[in-house]
Design an enzyme around this catalytic site. Structure first.
Site, PDB file in Angstrom:
ATOM      1  CE1 TYR A  88     -24.020  -4.316 -16.412  1.00 28.06           C
ATOM      2  CE2 TYR A  88     -23.554  -2.053 -15.801  1.00 28.06           C
ATOM      3  CZ  TYR A  88     -23.263  -3.171 -16.555  1.00 28.06           C
ATOM      4  OH  TYR A  88     -22.219  -3.131 -17.444  1.00 28.06           O
ATOM      5  CE  LYS A 135     -23.340 -19.240 -22.878  1.00 32.91           C
ATOM      6  NZ  LYS A 135     -22.629 -19.678 -24.090  1.00 32.91           N
ATOM      7  CG  ASP A 168     -21.293 -18.272 -26.923  1.00 35.30           C
ATOM      8  OD1 ASP A 168     -22.466 -18.030 -27.294  1.00 35.30           O
ATOM      9  OD2 ASP A 168     -20.930 -19.410 -26.562  1.00 35.30           O
ATOM     10  CG  ASP A 192     -20.813  -2.847 -20.340  1.00 34.06           C
ATOM     11  OD1 ASP A 192     -20.621  -1.696 -20.776  1.00 34.06           O
ATOM     12  OD2 ASP A 192     -20.008  -3.438 -19.606  1.00 34.06           O
ATOM     13  CG  ASP A 196     -16.615  -1.330 -24.388  1.00 35.87           C
ATOM     14  OD1 ASP A 196     -17.519  -0.469 -24.387  1.00 35.87           O
ATOM     15  OD2 ASP A 196     -15.667  -1.336 -23.575  1.00 35.87           O
TER      16      ASP A 196
HETATM   17  C1  IPM Z   1     -21.125   1.925 -20.303  1.00 37.04           C
HETATM   18  C2  IPM Z   1     -20.137   1.806 -19.176  1.00 37.04           C
HETATM   19  C3  IPM Z   1     -20.878   1.602 -17.864  1.00 37.04           C
HETATM   20  C4  IPM Z   1     -21.732   0.372 -18.002  1.00 37.04           C
HETATM   21  C5  IPM Z   1     -19.962   1.476 -16.647  1.00 37.04           C
HETATM   22  C6  IPM Z   1     -19.135   2.726 -16.476  1.00 37.04           C
HETATM   23  C7  IPM Z   1     -20.721   1.153 -15.398  1.00 37.04           C
HETATM   24  O1  IPM Z   1     -19.252   0.773 -19.409  1.00 37.04           O
HETATM   25  O2  IPM Z   1     -21.908   2.899 -20.294  1.00 37.04           O
HETATM   26  O3  IPM Z   1     -21.127   1.093 -21.198  1.00 37.04           O
HETATM   27  O4  IPM Z   1     -21.265  -0.745 -17.831  1.00 37.04           O
HETATM   28  O5  IPM Z   1     -22.920   0.529 -18.300  1.00 37.04           O
HETATM   29 MG    MG Z   2     -19.514  -0.151 -21.282  1.00 37.41          MG
END
Ligand code: IPM
Ligand code: MG
Length: 299
Positions: A88, A135, A168, A192, A196
């Site tokens: 990042y 990884k 993975d 990240d 999700d």
């Molecule tokens: C999160 C989001 C951010 C990230 C994006 C919007 C850059 O997905 O906070 O998880 O990847 O950190």
């Molecule tokens: Mg995210």
């Protein structure tokens, strides 16, 4: 094993000539995982330029999906994601931009200090176990530093159990049985992606909270994991719980433990009563859902 060569020259020339290769699996506990992978599977992919990797996922029968199982649903885990480094940082660049010879480089920056302090935080936050996710079989430089510091930091926390998973495999285990996890510590990008996945496992992006903290300066920024959802803005359908739980994390960070627990309890009670928005099975609007939580806090 006999020659020490991952792929002997004669075998390689056969492979190059083949229309297709049916591959078993690579790895042997007696061999260095990373070197062997680089010499076999990654070499085949790179040198034969097999540039698309297809991974179909089709469910043939409902009963095969672990998400249906009641006993796999009592999850309560924390992802500790390194938040200021990794892929990042924006290091790299685009060379010969706009041409067919363009080269784009995105650097994965991992510092001793950054990796170590993240691991320290994770071990401090754990109740029973820290699972370190990387990884390091394919990305050996960054993975090597994470591995080294993970081992060093874990020695300082002998009471906390610890385990390592490649990212993975971690994704797979999260779906198979998320109840096995307490704390997962990992780098920026993997954190990240996995967060999700875990958000969806607890009811979706509308619910998941997050905190960005510095335990030394005590600074903190708390935000729902979801984005701005412009496509549904202003219609009163957005789930406020991700934001409310982020506020709960914030007051906990500020030292108001009881208040934080009370907010969490109010959210849990509202959700269990079905007093929530449509994305999590209720029928309330955003503000009605907020009211349902607030009412329980007042009582
Ligand atoms: C999160 C989001 C951010 C990230 C994006 C919007 C850059 O997905 O906070 O998880 O990847 O950190
Ligand atoms: Mg995210």
């Amino acid at each position: 094993m006999r020659t020490g060569e991952p792929i002997p020259a004669q075998v390689w020339s056969d492979l190059e000539k083949a229309d297709a290769i049916l591959f078993g699996a690579v790895g042997d506990p007696r061999l260095d995982d990373a070197a062997y992978l680089a010499g076999v599977l990654l070499r085949l992919r790179f040198e034969l330029d097999l540039y698309v990797n297809l991974r179909p996922a089709k469910l043939f029968d409902d009963r095969l999906s672990p998400l249906r199982r009641e006993d796999r649903r009592k999850m309560d885990l924390l992802i500790v994601r390194e938040n200021t480094e990794g892929l990042y940082v924006g290091m790299g660049g685009r060379f010969k931009k706009g041409t067919e010879h363009e080269v784009a480089i995105q650097e994965d920056l991992n510092t001793y200090a950054g990796v170590t302090r993240t691991l320290e935080y994770a071990f401090g936050a754990a109740n029973r176990e820290v699972v370190m996710v990387d990884k390091s079989n394919a990305m050996t430089h960054a993975g090597g530093l994470w591995q080294q510091q993970w081992k060093a930091v874990s020695k300082k926390h002998p009471k906390v159990k610890t385990r390592h998973l490649y990212v993975d495999a971690a994704a797979m285990q999260l779906v198979r049985d998320p109840t096995q996890f307490d704390v997962i510590v990992t780098g920026n990008l993997f954190g990240d992606i996995l967060s999700d996945l875990t958000a969806e496992l607890i009811g979706g992006m509308g619910i998941a909270p997050s905190g960005n903290v510095n335990p030394e300066t005590k600074r903190g920024l708390f935000e729902p994991v979801h984005g701005t959802a412009p496509d549904i803005a202003g219609r009163g359908v957005v789930n406020p719980i991700g934001a409310i739980l982020s506020a709960s994390m914030m007051v906990r960070h500020l030292g108001h433990t009881e208040m934080a627990t009370a907010i969490e309890g109010a959210v849990e009670s509202a959700i269990r009563a079905g007093e929530c928005t449509r994305d999590v099975g209720g029928s309330l609007s955003t503000s009605e859902c907020g009211d349902a939580v607030a009412k329980r806090l007042r009582d």
